[in-house]
Design a protein around this motif. Structure first.
Motif, mmCIF file in Angstrom:
data_model
loop_
_atom_site.group_PDB
_atom_site.id
_atom_site.type_symbol
_atom_site.label_atom_id
_atom_site.label_comp_id
_atom_site.label_asym_id
_atom_site.label_seq_id
_atom_site.Cartn_x
_atom_site.Cartn_y
_atom_site.Cartn_z
ATOM 1 N N MET A 45 0.856 -1.187 0.000
ATOM 2 C CA MET A 45 0.000 0.000 0.000
ATOM 3 C C MET A 45 0.891 1.236 0.000
ATOM 4 S SD MET A 45 -3.236 -0.611 -0.146
ATOM 5 C CE MET A 45 -3.871 0.958 0.410
ATOM 6 N N GLU A 46 0.454 2.296 -0.759
ATOM 7 C CA GLU A 46 1.183 3.560 -0.817
ATOM 8 C C GLU A 46 0.645 4.491 0.253
ATOM 9 O OE1 GLU A 46 2.928 6.354 -4.379
ATOM 10 O OE2 GLU A 46 0.856 5.651 -4.510
ATOM 11 N N CYS A 47 1.554 5.254 0.897
ATOM 12 C CA CYS A 47 1.123 6.163 1.962
ATOM 13 C C CYS A 47 0.419 7.372 1.369
ATOM 14 C CB CYS A 47 2.317 6.590 2.814
ATOM 15 S SG CYS A 47 3.550 7.565 1.918
ATOM 16 N N LEU A 48 -0.128 8.276 2.220
ATOM 17 C CA LEU A 48 -0.875 9.441 1.746
ATOM 18 C C LEU A 48 0.009 10.385 0.958
ATOM 19 C CD1 LEU A 48 -2.943 10.129 4.989
ATOM 20 C CD2 LEU A 48 -3.807 9.190 2.854
ATOM 21 N N GLY A 49 1.239 10.566 1.422
ATOM 22 C CA GLY A 49 2.143 11.489 0.732
ATOM 23 C C GLY A 49 2.891 10.847 -0.406
ATOM 24 N N LYS A 50 2.614 9.596 -0.688
ATOM 25 C CA LYS A 50 3.242 8.854 -1.779
ATOM 26 C C LYS A 50 4.768 8.788 -1.624
ATOM 27 C CE LYS A 50 -0.470 9.945 -5.052
ATOM 28 N NZ LYS A 50 -0.805 10.481 -6.392
ATOM 29 N N GLY A 62 -5.674 0.097 3.928
ATOM 30 C CA GLY A 62 -6.380 1.371 3.812
ATOM 31 C C GLY A 62 -5.387 2.505 3.788
ATOM 32 N N PRO A 63 -5.858 3.754 3.537
ATOM 33 C CA PRO A 63 -4.943 4.915 3.535
ATOM 34 C C PRO A 63 -4.274 5.057 4.901
ATOM 35 C CG PRO A 63 -7.081 5.504 2.593
ATOM 36 C CD PRO A 63 -7.263 4.154 3.208
ATOM 37 N N TYR A 64 -3.001 5.419 4.848
ATOM 38 C CA TYR A 64 -2.256 5.553 6.097
ATOM 39 C C TYR A 64 -1.155 6.568 5.912
ATOM 40 C CZ TYR A 64 1.775 3.036 4.232
ATOM 41 O OH TYR A 64 2.871 2.668 3.495
ATOM 42 N N SER A 65 -0.679 7.081 7.005
ATOM 43 C CA SER A 65 0.429 8.033 7.005
ATOM 44 C C SER A 65 1.686 7.293 7.431
ATOM 45 C CB SER A 65 0.135 9.186 7.961
ATOM 46 O OG SER A 65 1.270 10.027 8.089
ATOM 47 N N CYS A 66 2.769 7.535 6.700
ATOM 48 C CA CYS A 66 4.021 6.849 7.014
ATOM 49 C C CYS A 66 4.795 7.544 8.119
ATOM 50 C CB CYS A 66 4.889 6.740 5.756
ATOM 51 S SG CYS A 66 5.429 8.345 5.103
ATOM 52 N N LYS A 67 4.247 8.708 8.644
ATOM 53 C CA LYS A 67 4.854 9.464 9.742
ATOM 54 C C LYS A 67 6.153 10.148 9.337
ATOM 55 C CE LYS A 67 1.572 7.922 12.370
ATOM 56 N NZ LYS A 67 0.474 8.808 12.766
ATOM 57 N N ARG A 68 6.466 10.173 8.053
ATOM 58 C CA ARG A 68 7.640 10.893 7.613
ATOM 59 C C ARG A 68 7.295 12.362 7.368
ATOM 60 N NH1 ARG A 68 10.409 7.033 2.996
ATOM 61 N NH2 ARG A 68 10.674 5.166 4.282
ATOM 62 N N VAL A 69 8.337 13.194 7.155
ATOM 63 C CA VAL A 69 8.141 14.595 6.743
ATOM 64 C C VAL A 69 7.657 14.604 5.298
ATOM 65 C CG1 VAL A 69 9.289 16.808 6.413
ATOM 66 C CG2 VAL A 69 9.899 15.356 8.352
ATOM 67 N N CYS A 70 6.760 15.543 4.984
ATOM 68 C CA CYS A 70 6.162 15.600 3.638
ATOM 69 C C CYS A 70 7.244 15.690 2.560
ATOM 70 C CB CYS A 70 5.218 16.794 3.536
ATOM 71 S SG CYS A 70 4.512 17.030 1.890
ATOM 72 N N CYS A 99 3.505 13.316 6.974
ATOM 73 C CA CYS A 99 2.926 12.783 5.739
ATOM 74 C C CYS A 99 1.418 13.022 5.710
ATOM 75 C CB CYS A 99 3.255 11.291 5.635
ATOM 76 S SG CYS A 99 2.553 10.492 4.183
ATOM 77 N N HIS A 100 0.968 13.737 4.681
ATOM 78 C CA HIS A 100 -0.451 14.122 4.602
ATOM 79 C C HIS A 100 -0.925 13.993 3.166
ATOM 80 C CE1 HIS A 100 0.600 18.010 2.737
ATOM 81 N NE2 HIS A 100 1.679 17.930 3.522
ATOM 82 N N LYS A 101 -2.185 14.133 3.015
ATOM 83 C CA LYS A 101 -2.777 14.031 1.688
ATOM 84 C C LYS A 101 -2.539 15.336 0.933
ATOM 85 C CE LYS A 101 -7.094 12.956 -0.706
ATOM 86 N NZ LYS A 101 -8.545 12.647 -0.551
#
Length: 901
Positions: free
Chosen positions: A629-634, A646-654, A669-671
């Motif tokens: 699965m790809e994170c929200l910020g890709k 499901g959609p998830y945040s990888c907790k990294r900086v954008c 990491c955000h949409k």
């Protein structure tokens, strides 16, 4: 015997209402029974020298203290009893061979011990252990639970108990058991057969093989198997009851060698030594063979002459004497009348015909059957007696001896009376005299004919040798026969009854054996009857054949066992309903779940019950199959469990580049909403941060001023601020625009930093640099004039400084200089010679002066030797001392005279 605290408690219960004997306390108070009340005349009662009554408070205090002492005493007794019981349990647990059987490491440990025991033997046989099977069986039984059993008490033989081993069957018994067995056996035999009870030395048998031992062989001390060490110490790395030394017992049959194994149970193996020996018939050459198999056959014909003296032994080389001759020949009997075919090994034989030869009397023939030698004289010749043996007649062999007419007088069969008939031929008649006879038991009498025996009807009431049953024989004379009933007592095994005739003492051990089998029955261990209840079943190496209890078609492979099979650990492999993957978790069809909702205790007085577990099937756990699965910020594609996709945040900086093109979005990491104008994944979107920082771009090399603009894309404008710099010679300060310095190359920077003045630096030659202000080292091109001389300093010229430093010009001495130098050297040599001659003259003068001084000193020493007498102080100054002493005396007298006045 009960514990001490139980006896004390029982004593108190039985002494209720009565005074009990108890030790008195310090104030004279004695304890009484539970009923209370003081006894009259007790030690605690009022007596002479004591008060008639005691205060109630004092009496209660003393009784309380004594009660506390008794309670403390009982507590200590109970504590000691519990400690002793716990210690006994721990010792039994440690010493039990059955406990060691369950250890996983015990098999490997036992293998090492057995290998160490056999190592001295296997080195002689090159690793051949075929002859050690029987001894190895005894060693394995020494470690196997329940295999070493005392046949007397039917109990396990533990490694810390004293034992005795039979030398016939090598069976092991407890030391107290075999001592009691030997004593009881000797007592039983001597009580039945010995008139002088206990005086004779009767043997006692082994309980198993009945091998007889003397009274002196009764074991009294505990030795190891080889008999070297008394009370061998307990060592977990040795065979139980072994000393660990080399056995060194003589082999049986004896060959002169000794056993090489370490101290071991059971028989010694065959001798492994190599000896050179020949075959039985001594025809073959000697060959090396094992001492235990040194007798061998060459298989050639024996060739020794048989007993018949005609034929030779045709059997292959064999041990011992040759067999009888197997051939058949025609041989005559002893008397020579008959000829028959008989074995050559038995040439002498007798026929069944009467000899029939005429005796020397000529009237009778020999009545002997086929005999050897002469027939002998006629048996009717010579003097013969009459039938009663009283008269002797000389008659021919053809006539019979007549009767003498006297009374027969032979003792009749009764042994008391004599025959009253006249001399007669044939046996005497039966005794018919009436006598008063006693019965055989001696209790009754009766008149009856002498030849009849008298037996009464009284039954014997004596106990037979079994000491259980009466004789019950009619008219028993006292020598009651042994009991003929079956013993019937239950043996120590508790399974069978004694099959022997009723006897005294302990029954022999049960001879039966029982096979203790594993669950499948393929593996078994044979133990004495009665031990099957306490013997742990053997470990079976076969696979368990029970059907699976879960949904799998076959269960995991595991060894045969008792009880339920272990939980199935195979993957479940059921198809999950939501995703269709297979369940990878271990099988959970029969999971143990703690039972809930049980009865709760109503109060602290009610003991809580142990938790109960029930077996039930659990549902499959959530699917853990990884799904990319790809994170929200890709930023990344990570595998997530199937149930958490499901959609998830990888907790990294954008990390997306902001509009300033210098910084990135620092949000987590955000949409990001992608627009038509922003399709690049690296560019920031509307949800990213906006840059509010100043310009942080790197300045040109050498520019120390920051950019005056806010954070911006592209290059920064040129810097127009003035910089203060030093010239190359570090004397003059110059002001230059920052951008000129930062953008200039090396040559331009050198021009900008030049002050246009002469360089103030000195050259290595000491002259000032003639160049204009410049960077780096000064060039060495000094053109000033310097004076240069020849080596002798006479010739002098002026040349340029740089040429002198480079050694391009040099001035050499001419002929004049050389002549002047030669004259100077000659002058120096003359001066050196004069100085040398002067030094020699000076040394000669010093030598003469020293010799003169030495001669004068010798004369002075000679004079000093002649004057040997020296005056003392008294001789020197006596003329001065006399007047001085007189003056002192006068003064002292004058002083005394004036002092008296």
């Amino acid at each position: 015997m009960e514990a001490s605290w139980r006896q004390v408690a029982g004593g108190r219960g039985r002494a209720r209402g009565r005074a009990t004997a108890a030790p008195s306390s310090g104030n004279g108070v004695h304890l009484r029974g539970a009923g209370g009340g003081r006894e009259k005349g007790s030690v605690g009662a009022a007596g002479p020298g004591s008060s008639a009554r005691r205060s109630p408070a004092g009496s209660e205090a003393s009784q309380t203290s004594v009660a506390e002492l008794m309670s403390q005493k009982k507590f200590e007794e109970i504590k000691k009893a519990n400690q002793a019981a716990a210690k006994k349990i721990v010792e039994e647990h440690f010493s039990s061979s059955s406990e060691e059987e369950g250890d996983e490491d015990f098999e490997g440990k036992r293998g090492k011990i057995v290998a160490n025991t056999f190592i001295t033997y296997t080195t002689q046989t090159d690793g051949d252990v075929r002859e050690l099977e029987r001894t190895k069986q005894y060693l394995n039984e020494a470690f196997q639970a329940g295999a070493m059993t005392c046949l007397i008490c039917i109990a396990s033989v533990k490694r810390n108990q004293a034992v005795w081993s039979c030398s016939g069957c090598f069976c092991i018994f407890h030391m107290p058991c075999i001592q009691k067995w030997a004593k009881d056996s000797q007592f039983l035999v001597s009580s039945l057969t010995d008139d002088d009870f206990g005086k004779r030395d009767y043997p006692w048998p082994c309980p198993k093989c009945r091998f007889e031992y003397k009274r002196s062989d009764t074991p009294s001390r505990y030795y190891c198997y080889c008999g070297k060490v008394e009370d061998p110490p307990l060592d977990p790395w040795l065979v139980p009851h072994s000393c660990g030394q080399v056995c060194e017992r003589d082999f049986k049959p004896s060959c002169g060698h000794k056993c090489l194994l370490l101290c071991h149970p059971g028989p010694c193996p065959p001798c492994p030594k190599m000896v050179t020996t020949t075959c039985y018939c001594k025809k073959a050459k000697p060959i090396p063979r094992r001492c235990s198999a040194k007798e061998w056959s060459c298989q050639l014909p024996c060739g020794r002459k048989l007993l018949c003296g005609q034929h030779k032994c045709e059997n292959p080389c064999h041990a011992g004497s040759c067999p009888p001759c197997p051939r058949v020949s025609r041989q005559k009997c002893v008397c020579g009348k008959r000829v028959a075919e008989r074995s050559c090994a038995s040439p002498l034989w007798h026929c069944d015909q009467v000899c029939g030869k005429t005796l020397p009397c000529g009237n009778h023939t020999c009545e002997q059957v086929c005999h050897v030698g002469a027939c002998g004289d006629c048996p009717r010749s010579g003097k013969r007696f009459c039938p009663c043996q009283k008269s002797k007649f000389s008659l021919p062999c053809t006539e019979d001896v007549p009767t003498c007419g006297d009374s027969c007088d032979k003792v009749l069969e009764c042994g008391i009376h004599r025959c009253s008939q006249r001399c007669h031929r044939g046996p005497c008649e039966t005794c018919r005299q009436e006598v008063e006879k006693h019965c055989r038991c001696g209790k009754h009498t009766k008149r009856m004919p002498c030849h009849k025996s008298y037996l009464c009807e009284t039954k014997c009431v004596k106990m037979r040798d079994c000491q259980k049953h009466q004789c019950r024989r009619k008219c028993c004379p006292g020598n009651c026969p042994p009991c003929d009933q079956n013993c019937g007592r239950t043996l120590g095994c508790r399974n069978h009854k004694c099959p022997s005739v009723c006897h005294r003492g302990s029954c022999y051990p049960c001879p039966e054996t029982v096979d203790v089998k594993c669950n499948c029955g393929n593996t078994k261990v044979t133990v004495p009857c009665g031990r099957e209840r306490t013997t742990r079943p053997p470990k079976c190496k076969e696979q368990c054949s029970r059907p699976p209890t879960c949904h799998h078609t076959s269960q995991e492979k595991h060894r045969c066992h008792f009880g339920s099979c272990p939980p199935c650990r195979q993957p479940c492999q059921k198809v999950l309903e939501k995703c269709g993957h297979l369940c990878p978790a271990p099988c959970h069809d029969q999971a143990l779940i703690k039972q809930t909702g049980r009865h709760q205790p109503t109060g602290p007085w009610e003991q809580p019950s142990e938790p109960a577990f029930i077996q039930t099937a659990l549902p499959c756990p959530p699917c853990q199959v990884p799904i990319p699965m790809e994170c929200l910020g890709k930023h990344e594609v990570s595998p997530l469990p199937c149930h958490a996709v499901g959609p998830y945040s990888c907790k990294r900086v954008c990390g997306r580049t902001l509009t300033c093109q210098n910084h990135v979005c620092m949000k987590e990491c955000h949409k990001v909403t992608e627009t038509d104008s922003c399709t690049d994944k690296k560019k920031a979107g509307p949800e990213c941060l906006h840059c509010e920082e100043g310009c942080s771009k790197s300045r040109p090399l050498g520019c120390p001023h920051p950019c005056v603009l806010p954070c911006h894309p592209g290059e920064c404008p040129p810097c127009v601020q003035m910089l203060r710099i030093k010239c190359h010679c570090k004397i003059t300060s110059l002001y230059v625009e920052c951008r000129k310095i930062t953008t200039a190359d090396v040559n331009e920077k050198n021009l900008l930093s030049c002050c246009k003045n002469q360089c103030p630096k000195e050259l290595p030659c000491g002259h000032r640099c003639k160049e204009m202000c410049h960077p780096g080292e000064c060039p060495f091109n000094c053109n000033q004039k310097v004076k240069l001389r020849c080596p002798c300093k006479r010739i002098k010229k002026e040349v340029q400084c740089n040429k002198v430093r480079e050694n391009q010009i040099s001035i050499e001495c001419d002929t004049t200089c050389k002549e002047m130098k030669q004259k100077a050297s000659e002058l120096k040599e003359a001066e050196a010679k004069a100085a040398l001659e002067e030094e020699k003259r000076r040394q000669q003068a010093e030598l003469e002066a020293f010799e003169n001084r030495l001669k004068g000193r010798r004369k002075k020493n000679r004079k000093r030797d002649e004057v040997a007498v020296e005056l003392t102080l008294w001789q020197k100054y006596k003329y001065y001392l006399f007047p001085l002493c007189a003056i002192v005396v006068v003064v002292f007298a004058w002083y005394i005279a004036h002092a008296v006045d």
